[in-house]
Write a protein that holds these residues in place. Structure first.
Motif, PDB file in Angstrom:
ATOM      1  N   ASP A   1      41.503  26.688  29.453  1.00 17.91           N
ATOM      2  CA  ASP A   1      42.043  27.933  30.001  1.00 17.91           C
ATOM      3  C   ASP A   1      40.855  28.745  30.516  1.00 17.91           C
ATOM      4  O   ASP A   1      40.262  29.544  29.802  1.00 17.91           O
ATOM      5  CB  ASP A   1      42.823  28.685  28.935  1.00 17.91           C
ATOM      6  N   TYR A   2      40.539  28.501  31.768  1.00 21.91           N
ATOM      7  CA  TYR A   2      39.332  29.105  32.350  1.00 21.91           C
ATOM      8  C   TYR A   2      39.592  30.575  32.640  1.00 21.91           C
ATOM      9  O   TYR A   2      40.561  30.939  33.309  1.00 21.91           O
ATOM     10  CB  TYR A   2      38.955  28.365  33.628  1.00 21.91           C
ATOM     11  N   ASN A   3      38.684  31.446  32.156  1.00 20.53           N
ATOM     12  CA  ASN A   3      38.856  32.903  32.310  1.00 20.53           C
ATOM     13  C   ASN A   3      37.508  33.520  32.619  1.00 20.53           C
ATOM     14  O   ASN A   3      36.535  33.373  31.865  1.00 20.53           O
ATOM     15  CB  ASN A   3      39.432  33.499  31.013  1.00 20.53           C
ATOM     16  N   ILE A   4      37.445  34.203  33.731  1.00 29.46           N
ATOM     17  CA  ILE A   4      36.189  34.853  34.118  1.00 29.46           C
ATOM     18  C   ILE A   4      36.210  36.348  33.793  1.00 29.46           C
ATOM     19  O   ILE A   4      35.273  37.063  34.159  1.00 29.46           O
ATOM     20  CB  ILE A   4      35.899  34.657  35.623  1.00 29.46           C
ATOM     21  N   ASP A   5      37.246  36.827  33.095  1.00 27.23           N
ATOM     22  CA  ASP A   5      37.335  38.251  32.748  1.00 27.23           C
ATOM     23  C   ASP A   5      36.162  38.641  31.857  1.00 27.23           C
ATOM     24  O   ASP A   5      35.814  37.932  30.906  1.00 27.23           O
ATOM     25  CB  ASP A   5      38.651  38.543  32.029  1.00 27.23           C
TER      26      ASP A   5
ATOM     27  N   GLY B   1      33.131  38.468  32.384  1.00 27.80           N
ATOM     28  CA  GLY B   1      31.998  37.555  32.451  1.00 27.80           C
ATOM     29  C   GLY B   1      32.009  36.487  31.379  1.00 27.80           C
ATOM     30  O   GLY B   1      30.947  35.925  31.057  1.00 27.80           O
ATOM     31  N   ALA B   2      33.198  36.183  30.822  1.00 26.45           N
ATOM     32  CA  ALA B   2      33.266  35.164  29.766  1.00 26.45           C
ATOM     33  C   ALA B   2      32.850  33.799  30.293  1.00 26.45           C
ATOM     34  O   ALA B   2      32.207  33.019  29.588  1.00 26.45           O
ATOM     35  CB  ALA B   2      34.668  35.114  29.185  1.00 26.45           C
ATOM     36  N   MET B   3      33.234  33.491  31.528  1.00 26.24           N
ATOM     37  CA  MET B   3      32.858  32.226  32.163  1.00 26.24           C
ATOM     38  C   MET B   3      32.403  32.511  33.576  1.00 26.24           C
ATOM     39  O   MET B   3      32.841  33.507  34.186  1.00 26.24           O
ATOM     40  CB  MET B   3      34.048  31.251  32.168  1.00 26.24           C
ATOM     41  N   PRO B   4      31.532  31.668  34.141  1.00 26.86           N
ATOM     42  CA  PRO B   4      31.013  31.934  35.487  1.00 26.86           C
ATOM     43  C   PRO B   4      32.097  31.774  36.543  1.00 26.86           C
ATOM     44  O   PRO B   4      33.020  30.963  36.405  1.00 26.86           O
ATOM     45  CB  PRO B   4      29.895  30.905  35.642  1.00 26.86           C
ATOM     46  N   SER B   5      31.957  32.562  37.607  1.00 29.89           N
ATOM     47  CA  SER B   5      32.925  32.479  38.709  1.00 29.89           C
ATOM     48  C   SER B   5      32.524  31.455  39.755  1.00 29.89           C
ATOM     49  O   SER B   5      33.294  31.198  40.689  1.00 29.89           O
ATOM     50  CB  SER B   5      33.076  33.843  39.374  1.00 29.89           C
ATOM     51  N   SER B   6      31.335  30.852  39.624  1.00 28.50           N
ATOM     52  CA  SER B   6      30.895  29.820  40.560  1.00 28.50           C
ATOM     53  C   SER B   6      30.123  28.753  39.796  1.00 28.50           C
ATOM     54  O   SER B   6      29.201  29.098  39.041  1.00 28.50           O
ATOM     55  CB  SER B   6      30.018  30.428  41.664  1.00 28.50           C
ATOM     56  N   VAL B   7      30.535  27.472  39.978  1.00 25.51           N
ATOM     57  CA  VAL B   7      29.863  26.359  39.293  1.00 25.51           C
ATOM     58  C   VAL B   7      29.640  25.227  40.290  1.00 25.51           C
ATOM     59  O   VAL B   7      30.325  25.136  41.328  1.00 25.51           O
ATOM     60  CB  VAL B   7      30.692  25.859  38.097  1.00 25.51           C
ATOM     61  N   ILE B   8      28.682  24.341  39.979  1.00 27.76           N
ATOM     62  CA  ILE B   8      28.409  23.155  40.798  1.00 27.76           C
ATOM     63  C   ILE B   8      28.641  21.932  39.931  1.00 27.76           C
ATOM     64  O   ILE B   8      28.013  21.785  38.875  1.00 27.76           O
ATOM     65  CB  ILE B   8      26.974  23.185  41.345  1.00 27.76           C
ATOM     66  N   LEU B   9      29.536  21.060  40.387  1.00 28.73           N
ATOM     67  CA  LEU B   9      29.860  19.835  39.658  1.00 28.73           C
ATOM     68  C   LEU B   9      29.244  18.631  40.372  1.00 28.73           C
ATOM     69  O   LEU B   9      29.172  18.602  41.609  1.00 28.73           O
ATOM     70  CB  LEU B   9      31.375  19.645  39.577  1.00 28.73           C
ATOM     71  N   THR B  10      28.786  17.656  39.602  1.00 26.25           N
ATOM     72  CA  THR B  10      28.284  16.395  40.158  1.00 26.25           C
ATOM     73  C   THR B  10      29.363  15.327  39.978  1.00 26.25           C
ATOM     74  O   THR B  10      29.757  15.020  38.850  1.00 26.25           O
ATOM     75  CB  THR B  10      26.990  15.975  39.443  1.00 26.25           C
ATOM     76  N   VAL B  11      29.849  14.768  41.092  1.00 27.38           N
ATOM     77  CA  VAL B  11      30.933  13.779  41.084  1.00 27.38           C
ATOM     78  C   VAL B  11      30.328  12.410  41.401  1.00 27.38           C
ATOM     79  O   VAL B  11      29.599  12.253  42.383  1.00 27.38           O
ATOM     80  CB  VAL B  11      32.025  14.139  42.106  1.00 27.38           C
TER      81      VAL B  11
ATOM     82  N   GLU C   1      30.781  22.341  44.828  1.00 27.22           N
ATOM     83  CA  GLU C   1      30.700  23.728  44.379  1.00 27.22           C
ATOM     84  C   GLU C   1      32.106  24.286  44.239  1.00 27.22           C
ATOM     85  O   GLU C   1      32.891  24.247  45.192  1.00 27.22           O
ATOM     86  CB  GLU C   1      29.896  24.574  45.371  1.00 27.22           C
ATOM     87  N   VAL C   2      32.380  24.800  43.069  1.00 30.96           N
ATOM     88  CA  VAL C   2      33.706  25.342  42.771  1.00 30.96           C
ATOM     89  C   VAL C   2      33.582  26.857  42.579  1.00 30.96           C
ATOM     90  O   VAL C   2      32.764  27.316  41.771  1.00 30.96           O
ATOM     91  CB  VAL C   2      34.302  24.692  41.511  1.00 30.96           C
ATOM     92  N   THR C   3      34.365  27.621  43.322  1.00 37.88           N
ATOM     93  CA  THR C   3      34.407  29.075  43.189  1.00 37.88           C
ATOM     94  C   THR C   3      35.738  29.476  42.561  1.00 37.88           C
ATOM     95  O   THR C   3      36.797  29.096  43.080  1.00 37.88           O
ATOM     96  CB  THR C   3      34.240  29.768  44.538  1.00 37.88           C
TER      97      THR C   3
END
Length: 268
Positions: free
Chosen positions: A16-20, A22-32, A47-49
């Motif tokens: 349950d991703y929550n950026i409220d 600043g609990a979790m980042p709003s931008s991440v980079i995944l390696t596939v 890159e996931v926003t």
């Protein structure tokens, strides 16, 4: 926090991703990494926003607030602020306030601003009795879509302010002898004079006792110095100067001639 379907390659949340707040980042980079049937691999970065969802309404710390106003407050003054909080980020976390009251007299003298502040429109002095309470309902509305609201109450109390006079009494300062330069100087002079007088007294006593100046009846010769001092002088006087013959008294003899006494003294 993320997962990918091995066949379709669809990326989804694993939690349950929550950026409220600043609990979790709003931008991440995944390696596939993709692997074919021959074990050949291909790698890419994704890159996931994550955008915030307006899932938190403005909230107040208290269900009811109290603010006081007196007869000396000037119209247009800010009497207090009722500040809510919103856990959302960005526009979803922004809000504005408004207020309403069922008493018509309340809106005549008070108003609730968009910044959630309580303002005095005009002085109630002479129009409202002291102790009059005016209740407002404050509503905070955020700017998310759809917007969410939060509500609380504020009681505005009109009370009489009494003037008080504060008298400050300075504590008496503690006298310190050593901080007084005049006292220290007088003390130093007294010590010097006392030392001189004591030395002079000791010298006089020593001179009297050891030179025989104080020889006399008790208790003058309290150290018996005069006895030891006078004895040699008497011996010396006897050795140097012969004693003169005493004139015999008439009572010592049955008879005596004055001529015989004169003849005896001519040989001395």
């Amino acid at each position: 926090r993320f997962s990918i379907d091995a066949n379709s390659g669809i990326i989804s949340f694993a939690v349950d991703y929550n950026i409220d707040n600043g609990a979790m980042p709003s931008s991440v980079i995944l390696t596939v990494v993709c692997t074919d049937t021959t074990s050949k691999t291909g790698t890419s970065k994704v890159e996931v926003t994550i955008t915030d969802v307006n899932d938190n309404a403005p909230s107040f710390a208290q269900s009811t607030y109290s603010i006081t106003v007196d007869q000396y407050d000037a119209p247009g003054s800010l009497m207090g602020t009722i500040s809510p909080t919103d856990a959302d980020s960005g526009v979803n976390g922004e809000f504005s306030c408004s207020g309403s009251s069922t008493a018509s007299s309340a809106t005549t003298y008070y108003s609730i601003g968009a910044d959630c502040g309580v303002y005095l429109l005009s002085s109630p002095s002479g129009n409202l009795d002291y102790g009059t309470i005016s209740r407002f309902t404050i509503t905070a509305v955020d700017k998310g879509s759809p917007s969410l609201t939060g509500t609380t109450y504020v009681d505005i109390i009109y009370k009489e302010a009494t003037t008080t006079t504060t008298t400050t009494t300075a504590a008496p300062s503690t006298y310190n002898f050593w901080d007084d330069s005049g006292a220290v100087a007088a003390f130093s002079i007294a010590m010097v004079l006392g030392t001189i007088l004591l030395a002079a007294l000791l010298y006089y006593l020593l001179r009297c006792c050891f030179t025989g100046m104080c020889c006399g009846p008790e208790p003058c010769d309290f150290m018996e110095c005069c006895r030891s001092y006078e004895r040699p002088r008497r011996l010396q006087r006897r050795l140097v100067t012969p004693e003169k013959s005493k004139r015999p008294r008439r009572d010592d003899f049955d008879y005596w001639r004055e001529d015989d006494f004169k003849d005896n003294n001519q040989y001395m």
